[in-house]
Design a protein around this motif. Structure first.
Motif, mmCIF file in Angstrom:
data_model
loop_
_atom_site.group_PDB
_atom_site.id
_atom_site.type_symbol
_atom_site.label_atom_id
_atom_site.label_comp_id
_atom_site.label_asym_id
_atom_site.label_seq_id
_atom_site.Cartn_x
_atom_site.Cartn_y
_atom_site.Cartn_z
ATOM 1 N N MET A 1 0.844 -1.170 0.000
ATOM 2 C CA MET A 1 0.000 0.000 0.000
ATOM 3 C C MET A 1 0.888 1.231 0.000
ATOM 4 N N ALA A 2 0.591 2.210 -0.826
ATOM 5 C CA ALA A 2 1.400 3.414 -0.942
ATOM 6 C C ALA A 2 1.363 4.244 0.337
ATOM 7 N N ALA A 3 0.307 4.119 1.119
ATOM 8 C CA ALA A 3 0.158 4.930 2.320
ATOM 9 C C ALA A 3 1.030 4.438 3.476
ATOM 10 N N GLU A 4 1.744 3.352 3.308
ATOM 11 C CA GLU A 4 2.570 2.811 4.389
ATOM 12 C C GLU A 4 3.902 3.561 4.466
ATOM 13 N N PHE A 5 3.785 4.866 4.619
ATOM 14 C CA PHE A 5 4.936 5.753 4.647
ATOM 15 C C PHE A 5 5.867 5.484 5.823
ATOM 16 N N TRP A 6 5.325 5.048 6.939
ATOM 17 C CA TRP A 6 6.110 4.870 8.155
ATOM 18 C C TRP A 6 7.151 3.757 8.013
ATOM 19 N N SER B 1 9.274 3.359 5.755
ATOM 20 C CA SER B 1 10.556 3.871 5.272
ATOM 21 C C SER B 1 11.459 4.298 6.429
ATOM 22 N N TRP B 2 10.908 4.437 7.630
ATOM 23 C CA TRP B 2 11.702 4.812 8.808
ATOM 24 C C TRP B 2 12.354 3.597 9.463
ATOM 25 N N ASN B 3 12.013 2.406 8.995
ATOM 26 C CA ASN B 3 12.616 1.163 9.511
ATOM 27 C C ASN B 3 12.560 1.078 11.039
ATOM 28 N N ASP B 4 11.401 1.376 11.591
ATOM 29 C CA ASP B 4 11.205 1.312 13.042
ATOM 30 C C ASP B 4 10.192 0.213 13.337
ATOM 31 N N PRO B 5 10.648 -0.951 13.786
ATOM 32 C CA PRO B 5 9.730 -2.073 14.026
ATOM 33 C C PRO B 5 8.652 -1.758 15.068
ATOM 34 N N LYS B 6 8.992 -0.948 16.073
ATOM 35 C CA LYS B 6 7.990 -0.592 17.090
ATOM 36 C C LYS B 6 6.863 0.225 16.469
ATOM 37 N N LEU B 7 7.218 1.174 15.635
ATOM 38 C CA LEU B 7 6.203 1.995 14.970
ATOM 39 C C LEU B 7 5.349 1.134 14.047
ATOM 40 N N SER B 8 5.977 0.263 13.273
ATOM 41 C CA SER B 8 5.216 -0.611 12.367
ATOM 42 C C SER B 8 4.243 -1.490 13.136
ATOM 43 N N ALA B 9 4.687 -2.032 14.281
ATOM 44 C CA ALA B 9 3.811 -2.874 15.103
ATOM 45 C C ALA B 9 2.646 -2.061 15.663
ATOM 46 N N LEU B 10 2.934 -0.837 16.106
ATOM 47 C CA LEU B 10 1.864 0.020 16.633
ATOM 48 C C LEU B 10 0.830 0.358 15.558
ATOM 49 N N VAL B 11 1.303 0.684 14.377
ATOM 50 C CA VAL B 11 0.384 1.037 13.286
ATOM 51 C C VAL B 11 -0.478 -0.159 12.910
ATOM 52 N N GLU B 12 0.121 -1.326 12.785
ATOM 53 C CA GLU B 12 -0.647 -2.523 12.430
ATOM 54 C C GLU B 12 -1.686 -2.847 13.504
ATOM 55 N N LYS B 13 -1.287 -2.710 14.769
ATOM 56 C CA LYS B 13 -2.226 -2.972 15.865
ATOM 57 C C LYS B 13 -3.367 -1.961 15.855
ATOM 58 N N ALA B 14 -3.038 -0.703 15.621
ATOM 59 C CA ALA B 14 -4.071 0.343 15.574
ATOM 60 C C ALA B 14 -5.033 0.114 14.412
ATOM 61 N N ARG B 15 -4.500 -0.272 13.258
ATOM 62 C CA ARG B 15 -5.362 -0.524 12.095
ATOM 63 C C ARG B 15 -6.312 -1.688 12.340
ATOM 64 N N SER B 16 -5.831 -2.719 13.010
ATOM 65 C CA SER B 16 -6.668 -3.907 13.193
ATOM 66 C C SER B 16 -7.678 -3.756 14.323
ATOM 67 N N ALA B 17 -7.476 -2.766 15.212
ATOM 68 C CA ALA B 17 -8.369 -2.620 16.357
ATOM 69 C C ALA B 17 -9.242 -1.374 16.302
ATOM 70 N N ASN B 18 -9.032 -0.514 15.338
ATOM 71 C CA ASN B 18 -9.764 0.750 15.282
ATOM 72 C C ASN B 18 -11.219 0.529 14.863
ATOM 73 N N VAL C 1 -12.647 2.519 3.418
ATOM 74 C CA VAL C 1 -11.712 1.682 4.176
ATOM 75 C C VAL C 1 -10.312 2.267 4.087
ATOM 76 N N ALA C 2 -9.890 2.609 2.879
ATOM 77 C CA ALA C 2 -8.549 3.177 2.688
ATOM 78 C C ALA C 2 -8.398 4.489 3.450
ATOM 79 N N ASP C 3 -9.436 5.322 3.430
ATOM 80 C CA ASP C 3 -9.389 6.595 4.161
ATOM 81 C C ASP C 3 -9.276 6.370 5.663
ATOM 82 N N ALA C 4 -10.080 5.455 6.188
ATOM 83 C CA ALA C 4 -10.048 5.174 7.629
ATOM 84 C C ALA C 4 -8.688 4.624 8.038
ATOM 85 N N GLN C 5 -8.135 3.734 7.223
ATOM 86 C CA GLN C 5 -6.820 3.170 7.528
ATOM 87 C C GLN C 5 -5.736 4.240 7.467
ATOM 88 N N ALA C 6 -5.785 5.098 6.461
ATOM 89 C CA ALA C 6 -4.777 6.154 6.321
ATOM 90 C C ALA C 6 -4.832 7.117 7.505
#
Length: 142
Positions: free
Chosen positions: A1-6, A8-25, A106-111
């Protein structure tokens, strides 16, 4: 997905937080449920464009009083409504656009969730960095 901008920062903690937030929001989950409903409506509208067919059959063998008899039956039914005014096609088109709008929702809510989570994480890291720097300066100036 093009919106997965975070990522590019190569931060596993941030990626895990974003994935958790997307799946629970709740907004994302609601948008996904609406998308499933819209796709089901589209499928139903698409099926209305084609004829319905039913095929059945039955066979039996009967043995009584030294004799036997066989019976067979078959049935077929086809139903198709002629839609001269185009209501079925219009309904299918409307359902198609409804499904597309749901996909965009869906894409808007996830972004939005991704951006808010990344912003909160960056703010937290920035605040922690300021506190660490202030503590270091306080220790070294004393």
């Amino acid at each position: 997905m093009a919106a997965e901008f975070w990522q590019s920062w190569n931060d596993p903690k941030l990626s895990a937080l974003v994935e958790k937030a997307r799946s629970a929001n709740a907004d994302v989950l609601t948008a996904l449920a609406s998308l499933r409903m819209a796709r089901a409506g589209l499928s139903e509208a698409q099926h209305a464009l084609f004829p319905e067919t039913t095929i059945g059959g039955d066979a039996s063998h009967r043995h009584a009083d030294g004799g036997s008899s066989d019976s067979f039956s078959a049935s077929a039914d086809m139903k198709w409504s002629w839609n001269l005014a185009g209501a079925d096609l219009s309904n299918e088109t409307a359902r198609r656009y409804e499904a597309l709008a749901s996909e965009i929702s869906v894409a808007d809510a996830q972004a939005l969730v991704e951006a808010e989570t990344a912003q909160a994480y960056i703010n937290l890291r920035s605040t922690l960095s300021c506190h660490i720097t202030a503590s270091f300066l306080a220790k070294n100036s004393a």
